[in-house]
Design an enzyme around this catalytic site. Sequence first.
Site, mmCIF file in Angstrom:
data_model
loop_
_atom_site.group_PDB
_atom_site.id
_atom_site.type_symbol
_atom_site.label_atom_id
_atom_site.label_comp_id
_atom_site.label_asym_id
_atom_site.label_seq_id
_atom_site.Cartn_x
_atom_site.Cartn_y
_atom_site.Cartn_z
ATOM 1 N N SER A 139 35.952 -61.252 18.259
ATOM 2 C CA SER A 139 35.889 -62.531 17.563
ATOM 3 C C SER A 139 34.544 -63.162 17.918
ATOM 4 O O SER A 139 34.305 -63.485 19.086
ATOM 5 C CB SER A 139 37.051 -63.408 18.022
ATOM 6 O OG SER A 139 36.964 -64.689 17.463
ATOM 7 N N LYS A 167 33.729 -66.424 13.009
ATOM 8 C CA LYS A 167 34.174 -67.807 12.893
ATOM 9 C C LYS A 167 33.312 -68.504 11.850
ATOM 10 O O LYS A 167 32.080 -68.334 11.843
ATOM 11 C CB LYS A 167 34.025 -68.514 14.242
ATOM 12 C CG LYS A 167 34.978 -67.977 15.304
ATOM 13 C CD LYS A 167 36.406 -68.379 15.010
ATOM 14 C CE LYS A 167 37.332 -68.002 16.153
ATOM 15 N NZ LYS A 167 38.715 -68.450 15.893
ATOM 16 N N ASP A 193 37.430 -66.380 10.222
ATOM 17 C CA ASP A 193 38.444 -67.303 10.742
ATOM 18 C C ASP A 193 37.890 -68.729 10.674
ATOM 19 O O ASP A 193 36.853 -69.030 11.279
ATOM 20 C CB ASP A 193 38.795 -66.942 12.196
ATOM 21 C CG ASP A 193 39.938 -67.788 12.763
ATOM 22 O OD1 ASP A 193 40.453 -68.681 12.054
ATOM 23 O OD2 ASP A 193 40.321 -67.540 13.931
ATOM 24 N N GLU A 218 41.307 -66.009 7.841
ATOM 25 C CA GLU A 218 42.307 -66.566 8.757
ATOM 26 C C GLU A 218 42.297 -68.089 8.709
ATOM 27 O O GLU A 218 41.237 -68.714 8.791
ATOM 28 C CB GLU A 218 41.985 -66.054 10.178
ATOM 29 C CG GLU A 218 43.027 -66.401 11.238
ATOM 30 C CD GLU A 218 42.679 -65.768 12.598
ATOM 31 O OE1 GLU A 218 41.865 -64.818 12.633
ATOM 32 O OE2 GLU A 218 43.200 -66.241 13.614
ATOM 33 N N ASP A 243 47.396 -68.116 11.419
ATOM 34 C CA ASP A 243 47.370 -68.143 12.886
ATOM 35 C C ASP A 243 48.086 -69.423 13.320
ATOM 36 O O ASP A 243 49.304 -69.416 13.559
ATOM 37 C CB ASP A 243 45.899 -68.070 13.351
ATOM 38 C CG ASP A 243 45.702 -68.277 14.848
ATOM 39 O OD1 ASP A 243 46.688 -68.512 15.571
ATOM 40 O OD2 ASP A 243 44.538 -68.226 15.329
ATOM 41 N N LYS A 267 50.240 -64.565 18.291
ATOM 42 C CA LYS A 267 49.829 -64.864 19.665
ATOM 43 C C LYS A 267 51.112 -65.285 20.374
ATOM 44 O O LYS A 267 51.695 -66.318 20.026
ATOM 45 C CB LYS A 267 48.833 -66.033 19.701
ATOM 46 C CG LYS A 267 47.493 -65.747 19.034
ATOM 47 C CD LYS A 267 46.601 -66.981 19.030
ATOM 48 C CE LYS A 267 45.267 -66.667 18.363
ATOM 49 N NZ LYS A 267 44.450 -67.890 18.142
HETATM 50 O O1 OSB Z 1 41.600 -68.932 16.245
HETATM 51 O O2 OSB Z 1 41.895 -67.004 17.018
HETATM 52 C C1 OSB Z 1 41.495 -68.153 17.178
HETATM 53 C C2 OSB Z 1 39.875 -68.529 20.620
HETATM 54 C C3 OSB Z 1 40.303 -69.780 20.978
HETATM 55 C C4 OSB Z 1 41.068 -70.493 20.085
HETATM 56 C C5 OSB Z 1 41.411 -69.951 18.852
HETATM 57 C C6 OSB Z 1 41.003 -68.683 18.501
HETATM 58 C C7 OSB Z 1 40.194 -67.967 19.385
HETATM 59 C C8 OSB Z 1 39.634 -66.663 19.110
HETATM 60 C C9 OSB Z 1 39.263 -65.829 20.320
HETATM 61 O O3 OSB Z 1 39.386 -66.251 17.999
HETATM 62 C C10 OSB Z 1 39.791 -64.452 20.281
HETATM 63 C C11 OSB Z 1 39.636 -63.796 21.628
HETATM 64 O O4 OSB Z 1 40.367 -64.146 22.586
HETATM 65 O O5 OSB Z 1 38.785 -62.927 21.735
HETATM 66 MG MG MG Z 2 42.469 -67.891 14.644
#
Ligand code: OSB
Ligand code: MG
Length: 374
Positions: A139, A167, A193, A218, A243, A267
């Site tokens: 990510s 992102k 995302d 996402e 998510d 998650k």
């Molecule tokens: O939206 O998936 C998300 C990290 C913090 C909060 C939200 C998100 C994320 C990530 C990190 O995308 C993914 C990872 O742990 O490598």
């Molecule tokens: Mg996410």
Amino acid sequence: MSFTIEQITLHEIRMPLREPFRISSGSVSRRRILLVELRDGDGVTVWSECVAGEQPNYSSETIDTAWLALRLYVAPRILKREIASPEDVHAILAEDFRGHLMAKAAVEMGCWALEAVRQETSLAQLLGGTWRKIPTGISLGIQDSPMALVDRAQQAVEEGYRKIKIKIQSGADLDYLRSVREALGEEAPLMADANSAYRVEDADYLARLDEIDLMMLEQPLAADDLVRHAELQKQLHTPICLDESITGPDKVEDMMKLGSGRIVNIKPGRVGGFTAAKAIHHLCARHEIPVWCGGMLESGIGRAYNVALASLPNFTLPGDLSPSRRYWQEDIVKPEWVMDHVGLLTVPWDEPGIGVEVDRDFVGRLTVHSQTLV
Ligand code: OSB
Ligand code: MG
């Protein structure tokens, strides 16, 4: 065999990230992580992790609200109580107790790990896992320019990552994604995302993502807005993955009924633990909805729980389960989490419990605050 939890210790540790991680709703460069240590009546100890962040920008929970919820509401329900099976913990923590899913999950998941240790089996096997290796994605946070992002994405492909998640937010979206698509080629497994950065009025604009051929988009809209996600999905070919919106199996049912998305990011910390995560996994499998395991920048402890969950059969897409080195100079578990050159992480299959050792000395040096609850 039933067990009782005799003692719960909360620890706050601080761990600097190797690089700041920026998403549409905020940035983090040093993590404050809440670790939970559970001890049962036979003196067996397990560690778990609460995935709440420092700020309430992902969900309403934070490490500080979770600490309070664990101390005032979660621990008193669990301590000294005879627990027949970890499957019972979700219901114990759900009755007349709304929200605080991340706080609940830390204890609920710890009870699963404890049960695994007691049965001398791995957490992955106890949960019903089947995969021995997990395909890994990365990510990538919002970068200062499309060029900087292209560099990071190229490097990730070279390292073997099987999915590149980017992102996005308004002002760092189409151009950024197009640059990466051009540099990496049409086969590259790319997704975006948004962490709720858009409104349904942006539908025409977001429809231009279709040309970039992403695996999925996402969480474009607000967490509690399945209705508008459905409106948006009607106007996009790109599948929407939810998510933040998915806090339990009922939300997946709503998603299917309304057409709010076609893929689910699970998650376990976000849904209150493994009982809910497994139910979501099974429901999605029955309806042929692919799932993958998301991440919350966990330490090696939280990662162990995610890896165990991702070994279940319907986890068919690469997870946000990067190796320790992607996040930390040094992780708090031994061995650290490593990814091979084709982007696979090995599930600890035969070791009892979470499958990695917690480096207690190192945790001690990183700890800023502890509290024991009995
Ligand atoms: O939206 O998936 C998300 C990290 C913090 C909060 C939200 C998100 C994320 C990530 C990190 O995308 C993914 C990872 O742990 O490598
Ligand atoms: Mg996410």
